[in-house]
Structures are given as structure tokens and as C-alpha cells.
Design an enzyme around this catalytic site. Structure first.
Site, PDB file in Angstrom:
ATOM      1  N   GLU A   5       0.755  -1.299   0.113  1.00  0.00           N
ATOM      2  CA  GLU A   5       0.123  -0.143   0.150  1.00  0.00           C
ATOM      3  C   GLU A   5       0.872   1.446   0.034  1.00  0.00           C
ATOM      4  O   GLU A   5       0.301   2.495  -0.529  1.00  0.00           O
ATOM      5  CB  GLU A   5      -0.983  -0.018   1.341  1.00  0.00           C
ATOM      6  CG  GLU A   5      -1.937  -0.812   0.905  1.00  0.00           C
ATOM      7  CD  GLU A   5      -1.752  -2.254   1.796  1.00  0.00           C
ATOM      8  OE1 GLU A   5      -0.578  -2.557   1.839  1.00  0.00           O
ATOM      9  OE2 GLU A   5      -2.770  -3.178   1.771  1.00  0.00           O
ATOM     10  N   PHE A  35     -11.805  -7.367  13.933  1.00  0.00           N
ATOM     11  CA  PHE A  35     -10.789  -7.727  12.954  1.00  0.00           C
ATOM     12  C   PHE A  35     -10.359  -6.712  12.029  1.00  0.00           C
ATOM     13  O   PHE A  35     -11.465  -6.183  11.542  1.00  0.00           O
ATOM     14  CB  PHE A  35     -11.282  -9.148  12.437  1.00  0.00           C
ATOM     15  CG  PHE A  35     -10.186  -9.571  11.401  1.00  0.00           C
ATOM     16  CD1 PHE A  35      -8.871  -9.995  11.868  1.00  0.00           C
ATOM     17  CD2 PHE A  35     -10.408  -9.737  10.028  1.00  0.00           C
ATOM     18  CE1 PHE A  35      -7.947 -10.648  10.803  1.00  0.00           C
ATOM     19  CE2 PHE A  35      -9.273 -10.021   9.137  1.00  0.00           C
ATOM     20  CZ  PHE A  35      -8.139 -10.575   9.491  1.00  0.00           C
ATOM     21  N   GLN A  36      -9.059  -6.443  12.064  1.00  0.00           N
ATOM     22  CA  GLN A  36      -8.382  -5.319  10.918  1.00  0.00           C
ATOM     23  C   GLN A  36      -9.185  -4.104  11.198  1.00  0.00           C
ATOM     24  O   GLN A  36      -9.304  -3.142  10.282  1.00  0.00           O
ATOM     25  CB  GLN A  36      -8.659  -5.967   9.557  1.00  0.00           C
ATOM     26  CG  GLN A  36      -7.889  -7.195   9.383  1.00  0.00           C
ATOM     27  CD  GLN A  36      -7.554  -7.476   7.876  1.00  0.00           C
ATOM     28  OE1 GLN A  36      -8.388  -7.059   6.946  1.00  0.00           O
ATOM     29  NE2 GLN A  36      -6.379  -7.976   7.597  1.00  0.00           N
ATOM     30  N   LYS A  47     -17.954  -0.834   5.564  1.00  0.00           N
ATOM     31  CA  LYS A  47     -18.533  -2.017   4.698  1.00  0.00           C
ATOM     32  C   LYS A  47     -19.890  -2.051   4.624  1.00  0.00           C
ATOM     33  O   LYS A  47     -20.461  -2.327   3.412  1.00  0.00           O
ATOM     34  CB  LYS A  47     -17.792  -3.544   5.140  1.00  0.00           C
ATOM     35  CG  LYS A  47     -17.919  -4.498   4.358  1.00  0.00           C
ATOM     36  CD  LYS A  47     -17.135  -5.539   4.621  1.00  0.00           C
ATOM     37  CE  LYS A  47     -16.886  -6.851   3.406  1.00  0.00           C
ATOM     38  NZ  LYS A  47     -16.148  -7.987   3.713  1.00  0.00           N
ATOM     39  N   MET A  56      24.471   8.802   2.527  1.00  0.00           N
ATOM     40  CA  MET A  56      24.099  10.045   3.275  1.00  0.00           C
ATOM     41  C   MET A  56      24.242   9.943   4.671  1.00  0.00           C
ATOM     42  O   MET A  56      24.813  11.026   5.251  1.00  0.00           O
ATOM     43  CB  MET A  56      22.621  10.623   2.780  1.00  0.00           C
ATOM     44  CG  MET A  56      22.483  11.935   3.665  1.00  0.00           C
ATOM     45  SD  MET A  56      23.703  13.176   2.741  1.00  0.00           S
ATOM     46  CE  MET A  56      22.638  13.782   1.261  1.00  0.00           C
TER      47      MET A  56
END
Ligand SMILES: Cc1ncc(C[n+]2csc(CCOP(=O)(O)OP(=O)(O)O)c2C)c(N)n1
Lengths: 177, 577
Positions: free
Chosen positions: B67, B129-130, B179, B492
Site C-alpha cells: 500500500e 478484526f482489522q 463495509k 548520506m
């Protein structure tokens, strides 16, 4: 930020009435490590518009930057800052005290009379006192009463209106056009 | 509460149609002109994916490999197209993986809309969940965000999201949709948002301020312009060029301002800031007037604020009122859109050439050239330098390629040495300095501008942060040219360790894999260069390739990027070695 230049400022923020905005606004103070002394939020004089009153101890350069960051939030309509001389303000304190003290300690009755406090309710076990005013007055009353024992005590955030007109209504009108 | 205000924003009188929330989301995207979006599926966003399957011919979904990659690709797309980039993810871990890209877009003012699925509304707050509070998590790094729990709110919130993301000072917006709202059916109608009551995206240019600015500019003996991305975001390149040319003022750029006027322009005096050019940095503390245009005085630009341009009057052209006096106090602030403000400014300006003042820039450039640039571009030692790779890319692309960089030494070298002859040619993570940005951003950039040559330049460290996006390149047939400048170090950081930590190279040495084999594993043509003699030919081969191409160049291990302003030092104390 030198401490000498710091003073109490109230910030008045007019906003849309939206979930999550409190988070956005408080995060602005949090990120800059500015402690909020008190915070009050309520409907304002305009329908559908909320008002936050936030008190912070800060200097003028930084309060201006904070106002800029607050106004940048999409749902903030306008933010103002004032020092304490420019506003009329009140806070409110509630004291819960054992009922028997009201009769056993005549001094408590004097305190109530002299301080213009109000009895909100009385029952067998306890009575509730309410006192509005400047913070020092509430604190003074707390000190007087604490000798006798206070069962519960709480104090509100500062609520304020400005001495000067805040042209929020005309501003909103211009936004609507 | 949310619904009330949402509803009052726009009334719709279009004919309605009964569809599900998830279909509505896709239809909203199409209405907003979105033809490509980047994302990753999961439970809480599956209804939307199902609709994307149905609308395949109208809107192209790019499956990234992470993502974070989706957000960076959306950013790359937005930066080169000037349109809103769109990323989409499921709830919980999908949503939190977007955060780095969102934070990056926020600080670099990139228009982006992120859509996340959320658990059903009856589960909100139950540690389902999630479930994560993505609205809470993203609040400090979004321009605006909103959770939708009812399908009927979708069109109004989506319209508002796009409007807010792209208007004024652009930024990322996140819309979280439960949802059940995706499944729910409602009467759909769409109307674009053109106004939000509490939001004034573009302050009106005040002509009095413009005149005050013009008076200061006309009177100045040693004026210096520093421009930022505001010129590009405001599509003000032409007006800006006209102002620079008429006033004859030397103009320097911040990293995100790069390419607004070509590198070769005679009045372009280079980059300011930590690894910027010597002359504009030194002369910032000698100019009598500093004209800041669409830039925000980032600390990487100003160094120590207590010494920054103290002798100069300051004019600040800026769209965001909160930037005025935030870091540097201005004498005249011109609020408004850069295009409009510069257009208004132009007629008041006197034509000037400032010859003696320009000579100072040339003299200092000569010093920088002799001490730094010559050795970078025409090295005499055996090891390859990063700069000579850029030089070859400039030659083969005629300075027309879009350069997408990751973060580190190669980024600074690319910005210093790439020829930017076309606007929007420098796509880099300026404000957040996000390693892993480069490769996925290049994918988005290439998809937004398929006709342009897009060259991604990464270090061996940052490349491995999002190396999995090679899979996206392969699947999408995105003809990105991927260059890794491999110094076997987190260069760097190693440079700082060398200069400020007694060469204690704590955890900056990298034992690297066979990068060519990895690219080839993704069926991408690949080549590795270790010797100077092979470089020109390899770059030519890469640039001629019609498909994606991977080029690893092994460069000098312990080269440093100079000039450099050490943190906290004054810009005029810039070091050449
Ligand atoms: C996500 C992230 N983590 C850490 C850093 C700190 N950091 C800045 S530059 C750098 C080294 C980059 O090394 P490499 O990608 O090999 O590029 P080079 O400097 O060698 O060109 C690191 C670790 C960062 N900018 N971003």
C-alpha cells in the site's frame, strides 16, 4: 519562547459542527508542546456553528502562528485570540459537601451568603454548591470549604465573550455568496 | 453530526439512480475524471474492488505490491499530471500502510485522495478484526479526512474530498467507508463540489501589497528571488519567467521548485539549501531584498534562522496565510495564487539587468566549479561518481526526462546535476525525505506521462525499501528506467558519520544482493556497470529501450555531497569540502 512574554490568551474558534475537529484542533497545540489550560466547546450564536474557547499560556508571536494553523483547517470558519482584558469571562465550580455540615458549621452558611454561591440541590447525604466567577473566586471558595471537607469538586473551562464585536455573521454571509 | 453539515454543502437536482455504496464510489471517481488508481485489496474494501471489476474499461486499477507503493505511485502520478492521485486500501493494516505516503503528500502539498475500507459500522470501536481508527491516525497528516457510515453520504463526501485535495494549497484527503455503507443501496446523483463554507482556498491578491512589493523590487540594488513548488502548483511558470526576465533578478530554487524555469536559463542561479549551490546560499546573506515565491522557508533551506537573510527586506508571495511569518518575518506579504499575483506584479516592474550583482554569482559559481563541480562531473580518480551518471542521462535525454529520485546522496546529486528543461521534471520527496519513494513514484509518473522519459534514480538503501514494486512495473508494462547508484552504503548517513561522528560507520554498510538478478527475476532487462568506459553506452542502451530497464551503476563508495551547510549553521557558512 521567553517566559516573561507569556500571558493567558483565550482563543475563540468558530467551526462547522463536525466529528473529529476537536482532534485536529487539539493536535495543533500538542505538536507544539503547548499545554491547554482549559477548553470549552458549545454551540455558538449562529445555528449549526460551534464555538471552541481555549485558554493557553503563550506569547503573542506564537499565538499568531497557532491561529494561522487553526484557521488552515478546512472546517474552521474563523479563529480569534484575545487577552483577558478584552473579554468577559466566567468559569463555574461545583462542590459536593456532606449535608450535616450545613447545620453543624454555621460558617459554611456565611461562606455561601458572602460568595454569592447557589445551592443546586440538597438531600440527606449531601448538598451541591455552585459558584460562577473568575478562577480566583472559585479557588478561594475551594480553600475556604476544604477545611470542612469536600466530597467532590470540579471546575469548568473558561467561557468567554468579547467586549468587541466579532464579525462572524457578516463573514459567514460573505462566505455563502 | 457529520451528515448535517455534509448535506448543507450541496443540493442536488440531478435525476437519481438506485445503486450500492461501493458502485457509487467508483462512479464518483469516474465523475471526477479519475482514469487510474493504485491500490491493494482486502476484506473491508472488497465490494469496491468488485465494482472496479465491472468498470474495468472505464477506470484502470493498478495492483501495487504494497500500500505504501500505491500512495507513492499516486503521488508520482499527481506530481507530473497536476491532477489528483488516487490510492485505495482495505481497513487496518492496509490503511496504516498508506500513512507514509499520506504524510509525504501533506508536507509536499500533493493532491491525493485515499479511500480506505472500514469494518461495518456496528463493529466500530470494538477492536474488530482489522479495525484501526484510521481517521484518528491520519488526522495530523491529512488536509481533510472523513468517515462515511451511510451510503447516502458518499457522493457529497467524495465531491468534497476531490475539491479540497486539489484546491488552494493542495494536499491529501482520506475517506474511510464502512463495509455496510458499501453494501447499502441508495439513490445516487453526483454533483461536483465548488465551495465549502468554512474554507477559503485562494486568498484574493491585494493590489496594494503587489504595488508595495513592486516598489521594493524596483528600489533594490541586490535582489534575490527564491522560488518553490508554489510556482509549479499554481501553473505560474510563464508569469514567473516573465517577472524574472523583466526584473533581471537572479533566481534560485528550492528542491521542489526545480524545473519551473529551465536549468539553462541565464537568470537561474541554482538550488538553495543544505546541499544547494554555493552562490545563492552565500549571497542570501548579502542581498538587500529577498523575494520568496511559493516557498515556505523550510529549515533545510534556511539553516540557522537567527542569521538567515537578516540584512534583507523580505517579500513573501504565498497562497497559505499560515506560512506568512511562520519561520521568516516578511516586510511585504502578498497572499494569493502565484499565477495571479505574478501577473499583477509584472506591469509595475522596471526593466533591469543588475550586471554587477550577477557577476558575484558568476564568481562564486567559478569557485564551486573548481572545487566541487569539476571533480564531480569530470573525475580523475578511478571510481565512478554519481554526477557523471547524471551527466550521461542529461546528454542522452537532452535534459527532457522526468527525474524521480529517492532520498539520500543520489537525490542531492540528481537535483544538483540533472538538467531540468521541462517543468515538473523533478519528482522527489522534499519535505519528508521518504526513502522508498522513488521507484513507486516513477511508476505513477510514467503512467501519467507515457510520452515522457521517466528515469528513477535510487540509492541501494532506499531502492530496497520498495523493491517489490518491480512486480508492478512488470505487470503494468510501465516503461520506467530504473537506475540504482550503488555505493554499498547508506551513503548520506555515512557522510554524516564521517563528518560529525568520527567515521564511526554504525550500521550503514550494506551487503547487497545481485540487483541485476532480481530485476531479471521480474523479467526486466537489466545491466550492471562498474567501469567508466561502459557508462555512456549503458545509459544509451537504457534510454533507447522501449520497455522498462534496470541499470545498476557501482559508484565510489565513500564520496560525499558538497557543498554542505551543516545543521544549525548559517547558509553563508556553506562548506565546499
Ligand atoms: C524511510 C526512511 N528511513 C530512514 C531515512 C534516513 N536516511 C536518509 S538518507 C539515508 C541513506 C540513504 O542511503 P541510500 O538509499 O543507499 O542512498 P545514498 O545516500 O547512498 O545515495 C537514510 C537512511 C529516511 N530518509 N527515510
Amino acid at each position: 519562547m521567553s517566559t516573561e512574554d507569556k500571558q493567558l490568551y483565550t482563543v475563540s474558534i468558530y467551526t462547522e459542527n463536525n466529528i473529529g475537529l476537536l482532534n485536529r484542533i487539539s493536535a495543533i497545540f500538542q505538536r507544539r508542546h503547548i499545554n491547554i489550560e482549559s477548553l470549552n466547546t458549545s454551540p455558538s450564536e449562529i445555528e449549526g456553528v460551534s464555538k471552541f474557547t481555549i485558554v493557553v499560556n503563550i506569547d503573542e508571536v506564537n499565538i499568531k502562528k497557532i491561529i494561522g494553523q487553526i484557521e488552515k483547517q478546512v472546517e474552521v470558519i474563523k479563529a480569534y485570540y484575545h487577552n483577558l482584558d478584552q473579554i468577559i469571562y466566567q468559569i463555574s465550580g461545583l462542590f459536593k459537601i456532606k449535608s450535616e455540615l450545613l447545620f453543624e458549621e454555621p460558617q459554611i452558611q456565611n461562606i455561601i451568603k458572602e460568595s454569592n454561591a447557589r445551592i443546586v440541590t440538597v438531600n440527606k447525604a449531601f448538598f451541591i454548591l455552585e459558584k460562577s466567577g473568575r478562577k480566583e473566586e472559585i479557588v478561594q471558595m475551594y480553600n475556604q470549604l476544604s477545611k470542612f471537607g469536600i466530597m467532590q469538586y470540579t471546575r469548568s473551562g473558561l467561557i468567554a465573550v468579547t467586549k468587541e464585536e466579532m464579525k462572524i455573521s457578516s463573514l459567514l454571509e460573505s462566505y455563502n455568496n | 453530526m457529520e451528515t448535517q453539515t455534509i448535506k448543507s454543502q450541496g443540493k442536488t437536482n440531478k435525476a437519481t439512480e438506485r445503486i450500492s455504496g461501493s458502485e457509487a464510489i467508483v462512479r464518483c471517481l469516474i465523475e471526477e475524471g479519475v482514469d487510474i488508481l493504485y491500490g491493494y485489496p482486502g476484506g473491508a474494501i472488497m465490494p469496491v474492488y468488485d465494482e472496479l471489476y465491472k468498470y474495468q474499461g472505464k477506470i484502470h486499477h493498478v495492483l501495487t505490491r504494497h500500500e505504501q507503493g500505491a500512495t507513492h505511485s499516486a503521488q508520482g502520478y499527481a506530481r507530473i499530471s497536476g491532477k489528483v492521485g488516487v490510492a485505495i486500501a482495505t481497513s487496518g493494516p492496509g490503511a496504516t500502510n498508506l500513512i507514509t505516503g499520506i504524510a509525504d503528500a501533506q508536507i509536499d502539498s500533493t493532491p491525493m485522495v485515499c479511500i480506505t475500507g472500514q469494518v461495518a459500522s456496528h463493529l466500530l470501536g470494538s477492536d474488530a478484526f482489522q479495525e484501526t481508527d484510521i481517521v484518528g491516525i491520519s488526522t495530523p497528516v491529512t488536509k481533510w479526512n472523513c468517515q462515511i457510515t451511510k451510503a447516502e453520504d458518499i457522493p457529497i463526501v467524495m465531491a468534497k474530498a476531490f475539491y479540497i485535495a486539489k484546491s488552494g494549497r493542495p494536499g491529501p484527503v482520506l475517506v474511510d467507508i464502512t463495509k455496510d455503507a458499501q453494501f447499502e443501496e441508495f439513490d445516487f446523483a453526483y454533483e461536483k463540489c465548488t465551495h465549502v463554507r468554512s474554507y477559503n482556498p485562494v486568498p484574493t491578491t491585494d493590489i496594494i501589497k503587489v504595488k508595495e512589493a513592486a516598489d521594493l523590487i524596483n528600489a533594490a540594488k541586490k535582489p534575490l528571488i527564491v522560488w518553490g513548488q508554489g510556482v509549479i502548483l499554481g501553473k505560474a511558470e510563464e508569469e514567473f519567467k516573465a517577472v524574472v526576465e523583466k526584473s533581471g533578478i537572479p533566481a534560485a530554487w528550492t528542491i521542489l521548485g526545480a524545473s519551473a524555469i529551465p536549468t539553462s536559463h541565464p537568470l537561474n542561479v541554482g538550488m538553495v539549501g543544505m546541499h544547494g549551490n554555493y552562490a545563492p546560499n552565500v549571497l542570501t546573506n548579502e542581498c538587500d531584498l529577498l523575494i520568496a515565491i511559493g516557498m515556505r522557508f523550510d529549515d533545510r533551506v534556511t539553516g540557522s534562522l537567527s542569521t538567515y537573510a537578516k540584512q534583507a527586506k523580505v517579500i513573501h508571495f504565498e497562497i497559505d496565510p499560515a506560512e506568512i511569518d511562520k519561520n521568516v518575518k516578511s516586510d511585504v506579504a502578498v497572499l494569493g495564487d502565484a499565477k495571479k499575483s505574478l501577473e499583477e506584479l509584472l506591469p509595475f516592474l522596471e526593466e533591469k539587468s543588475h550586471t554587477d550583482w550577477h557577476q558575484k554569482f558568476k564568481d562564486l559559481y567559478q569557485i564551486e566549479y573548481d572545487k566541487v563541480i569539476k571533480n564531480d562531473l569530470y573525475p580523475t580518480k578511478e571510481g565512478l561518481t554519481m554526477a557523471e551518471v547524471l551527466k550521461e542521462i542529461n546528454i542522452k535525454s537532452e535534459g527532457k526526462a522526468a527525474i524521480v529520485t529517492d532520498v539520500g546522496q543520489h537525490q542531492m546529486i540528481a537535483c544538483r546535476y540533472a538538467d531540468f528543461n521541462v517543468s515538473k521534471s523533478n519528482i522527489t520527496s522534499g519535505g519528508l525525505g521518504t526513502m522508498g519513494f522513488g521507484l513507486p513514484a516513477a511508476i505513477g509518473a510514467k503512467m501519467a506521462a507515457p510520452d515522457r522519459e521517466v528515469v528513477s534514480i535510487s540509492g541501494d538503501g532506499g531502492y530496497q525499501m520498495t523493491i517489490q514494486e518491480l512486480g508492478t512495473i512488470f505487470q503494468q508494462k510501465a516503461a520506467v528506467k530504473v537506475v540504482v547508484l550503488n555505493n554499498d552504503f547508506l551513503g548520506m548517513v555515512r557522510q554524516w558519520q564521517q563528518l560529525f561522528f568520527d567515521k564511526r560507520y554504525a550500521s550503514t554498510e550494506m551487503v547487497n544482493p545481485n540487483f541485476v538478478a532480481i530485476a531479471e527475476g521480474y523479467y526486466i532487462k537489466a545491466r550492471k556497470v562498474t567501469k567508466r568506459e561502459e557508462l555512456a553506452e549503458a545509459v544509451a542502451e537504457m534510454m533507447q529501450s522501449k520497455e522498462a530497464y534496470f541499470l545498476e551503476v557501482c559508484v565510489e563508495k565513500e564520496d560525499n555531497v558538497f557543498p554542505m551547510i551543516p545543521t544549525g549553521a548559517s547558509v553563508s557558512d556553506i562548506r565546499l569540502e
